[in-house]
Scaffold this motif. Sequence first.
Motif, PDB file in Angstrom:
ATOM      1  N   SER A 371     -18.459   8.823 -38.846  1.00  0.00           N
ATOM      2  CA  SER A 371     -17.250   8.137 -38.402  1.00  0.00           C
ATOM      3  C   SER A 371     -17.001   8.515 -36.950  1.00  0.00           C
ATOM      4  O   SER A 371     -17.014   9.697 -36.603  1.00  0.00           O
ATOM      5  N   PHE A 372     -16.781   7.518 -36.119  1.00  0.00           N
ATOM      6  CA  PHE A 372     -16.703   7.773 -34.680  1.00  0.00           C
ATOM      7  C   PHE A 372     -15.987   6.625 -33.984  1.00  0.00           C
ATOM      8  O   PHE A 372     -15.802   5.551 -34.565  1.00  0.00           O
ATOM      9  N   ARG A 373     -15.615   6.837 -32.747  1.00  0.00           N
ATOM     10  CA  ARG A 373     -15.007   5.782 -31.938  1.00  0.00           C
ATOM     11  C   ARG A 373     -16.122   5.064 -31.176  1.00  0.00           C
ATOM     12  O   ARG A 373     -16.857   5.690 -30.411  1.00  0.00           O
ATOM     13  N   PRO A 374     -16.275   3.747 -31.388  1.00  0.00           N
ATOM     14  CA  PRO A 374     -17.345   3.009 -30.704  1.00  0.00           C
ATOM     15  C   PRO A 374     -17.190   3.053 -29.185  1.00  0.00           C
ATOM     16  O   PRO A 374     -16.072   3.010 -28.657  1.00  0.00           O
ATOM     17  N   ASP A 384      -9.878   2.563 -32.067  1.00  0.00           N
ATOM     18  CA  ASP A 384     -10.697   2.101 -33.192  1.00  0.00           C
ATOM     19  C   ASP A 384     -11.705   3.164 -33.627  1.00  0.00           C
ATOM     20  O   ASP A 384     -12.226   3.913 -32.805  1.00  0.00           O
ATOM     21  N   ARG A 385     -11.998   3.158 -34.925  1.00  0.00           N
ATOM     22  CA  ARG A 385     -13.048   4.021 -35.454  1.00  0.00           C
ATOM     23  C   ARG A 385     -13.987   3.179 -36.321  1.00  0.00           C
ATOM     24  O   ARG A 385     -13.569   2.272 -37.029  1.00  0.00           O
ATOM     25  N   GLY A 406     -16.828  -1.763 -38.904  1.00  0.00           N
ATOM     26  CA  GLY A 406     -16.847  -1.744 -37.449  1.00  0.00           C
ATOM     27  C   GLY A 406     -17.288  -3.073 -36.888  1.00  0.00           C
ATOM     28  O   GLY A 406     -17.692  -3.979 -37.639  1.00  0.00           O
ATOM     29  N   PRO A 407     -17.239  -3.224 -35.564  1.00  0.00           N
ATOM     30  CA  PRO A 407     -17.673  -4.475 -34.938  1.00  0.00           C
ATOM     31  C   PRO A 407     -19.135  -4.781 -35.263  1.00  0.00           C
ATOM     32  O   PRO A 407     -19.994  -3.900 -35.198  1.00  0.00           O
ATOM     33  N   GLY A 408     -19.401  -6.021 -35.637  1.00  0.00           N
ATOM     34  CA  GLY A 408     -20.773  -6.425 -35.919  1.00  0.00           C
ATOM     35  C   GLY A 408     -21.321  -5.903 -37.231  1.00  0.00           C
ATOM     36  O   GLY A 408     -22.531  -5.973 -37.467  1.00  0.00           O
ATOM     37  N   ALA A 409     -20.461  -5.410 -38.126  1.00  0.00           N
ATOM     38  CA  ALA A 409     -20.935  -4.862 -39.398  1.00  0.00           C
ATOM     39  C   ALA A 409     -21.733  -5.891 -40.190  1.00  0.00           C
ATOM     40  O   ALA A 409     -22.758  -5.561 -40.798  1.00  0.00           O
ATOM     41  N   ALA A 434     -34.300   5.688 -33.450  1.00  0.00           N
ATOM     42  CA  ALA A 434     -33.027   5.058 -33.114  1.00  0.00           C
ATOM     43  C   ALA A 434     -33.129   4.189 -31.871  1.00  0.00           C
ATOM     44  O   ALA A 434     -33.947   4.440 -30.980  1.00  0.00           O
ATOM     45  N   VAL A 435     -32.299   3.150 -31.822  1.00  0.00           N
ATOM     46  CA  VAL A 435     -32.119   2.345 -30.608  1.00  0.00           C
ATOM     47  C   VAL A 435     -30.821   2.819 -29.962  1.00  0.00           C
ATOM     48  O   VAL A 435     -29.745   2.717 -30.558  1.00  0.00           O
ATOM     49  N   HIS A 436     -30.923   3.322 -28.746  1.00  0.00           N
ATOM     50  CA  HIS A 436     -29.776   3.968 -28.109  1.00  0.00           C
ATOM     51  C   HIS A 436     -29.454   3.296 -26.774  1.00  0.00           C
ATOM     52  O   HIS A 436     -30.373   2.905 -26.053  1.00  0.00           O
ATOM     53  N   PRO A 437     -28.184   3.153 -26.424  1.00  0.00           N
ATOM     54  CA  PRO A 437     -26.991   3.454 -27.208  1.00  0.00           C
ATOM     55  C   PRO A 437     -26.528   2.237 -28.005  1.00  0.00           C
ATOM     56  O   PRO A 437     -26.205   1.206 -27.434  1.00  0.00           O
ATOM     57  N   THR A 438     -26.506   2.384 -29.293  1.00  0.00           N
ATOM     58  CA  THR A 438     -25.985   1.347 -30.197  1.00  0.00           C
ATOM     59  C   THR A 438     -25.164   2.017 -31.289  1.00  0.00           C
ATOM     60  O   THR A 438     -25.306   3.217 -31.548  1.00  0.00           O
ATOM     61  N   MET A 439     -24.345   1.230 -31.952  1.00  0.00           N
ATOM     62  CA  MET A 439     -23.670   1.733 -33.144  1.00  0.00           C
ATOM     63  C   MET A 439     -24.652   1.875 -34.292  1.00  0.00           C
ATOM     64  O   MET A 439     -24.591   2.830 -35.070  1.00  0.00           O
ATOM     65  N   ALA A 440     -25.589   0.931 -34.418  1.00  0.00           N
ATOM     66  CA  ALA A 440     -26.496   0.897 -35.552  1.00  0.00           C
ATOM     67  C   ALA A 440     -27.413   2.108 -35.615  1.00  0.00           C
ATOM     68  O   ALA A 440     -27.979   2.399 -36.681  1.00  0.00           O
TER      69      ALA A 440
END
Length: 453
Positions: A371-374, A384-385, A406-409, A434-440
């Motif tokens: 859980s984090f702030r985008p 937002d979290r 979250g956005p784009g869920a 991982a693909v960085h920086p992304t939420m996914a």
Amino acid sequence: MSFDLDLFVIGGGSGGVRAARIAAAEGGARVALAEEYRMGGTCVIRGCVPKKLMVYASAFPGQIADARGYGWDAAAGGFDWPRFRTALEAELDRLERAYRSGLTGAGVTIHDTRATVLDPHTVQLATGQTLTARHILIATGGTPFVPDVPGAELALTSNDIFRLEALPRSILIVGGGYIACEFACILNGLGVQVTQYYRGAQILRGFDDEARGHVADAMAAQGIDIHCGADVLRMERAPGGGARVEATNGTDRTFDAVLYATGRRPNSAGLGLEPLGVQFGRNGQILVDGYSQTAVPSIFAVGDVTDRIALTPVAIREGHAFADTVFKGTPRQADHDLVASAVFTQPELAAVGLTEEAARDREPIEVYVASFRPMQTLFAGRQDRALFKLIVAQGSRKVLGCHIVGPGAAEMIQMVAIAIKMGATKEDFDRTCAVHPTMAEELVTMKKPIRRS
């Protein structure tokens, strides 16, 4: 016995249209379809499509506020509902024409009228015409359910929202499912003062408890006044307009409008099926086997009217499987396992597989949560979290469920669903870079479970 047609479809929604088109174009069948309202059904005309366009419209105030945080000199003017509604109707007209052209191009005859069933091989149109068919497919979808409370005639349903002449200043939304929560967020974003009553303990029943609590907190933070454990006792027309609502929580308030979003019921009544031996469930759903066949061999049913999984892509797959089975000689059943879903609240909630509650009742599990702030909204100053959650079987190590808020869920869950459908383990996720920086990237960087049960 000679028949006028090989297939008659009642209902022009996604499931019925797919079945008719495949049966005619690929199965060589003589097909007719009757639709009493508009072609496209719930999804295209009064559901997924117009709702998602309203979601986009309602998100702009937040995006404009974010733009200021990024240095843009941006300001939102007033929202022009009539202008939006006109554009929306034009888009729905375009989609309806596309559905019609797809059918006629495949050789399907369209009847723009109501149809009922007279016997296992005969349908009657509201015009009085009767037609015989070797097979009949019922694809009449669902209809909004409004409880029988005093003053219920004052309530709107989700079918009515898109046709409003003007947006109300205040609205009470009754219900806690995905339709209620989506419209609460939409109307709140468009500047309507939104109150929501739900008789249960928490909104979005059936979704993961942690995820739905996250959504509820976010909705409340945006100004939506949510009252759980509350229901309507009675309504009456208020002297100055709108509706006066007396609730079980002791409140007595007046709203410009009341929207009932208390679920949808299968649209199966009045079709003439009962005397023929077609069987129904307790909610009016038509009972079918894995091949969508009813107790009457010549009559089939697909989509929301069967109340299996009330999602457009599922109805499409059921319709296609029916056509393949009956008209192409390739019997197959629609797969209802591990179907992903999304709730277009703000923030979005998307899920595939088991909730934590369901999984721990089945076998020992591990739960991984981030859980984090985008980054995007954090920089703009929003609070937002986002929430990412994986449910993993301790024994097999398979990922049993994924829940994203979250956005784009919704966009992310489609890709996750492929991996989970293939039986991916937590270690398969961990091995993916991982693909960085992304939420996914959180999906592949959660290394330690926060709890086991």
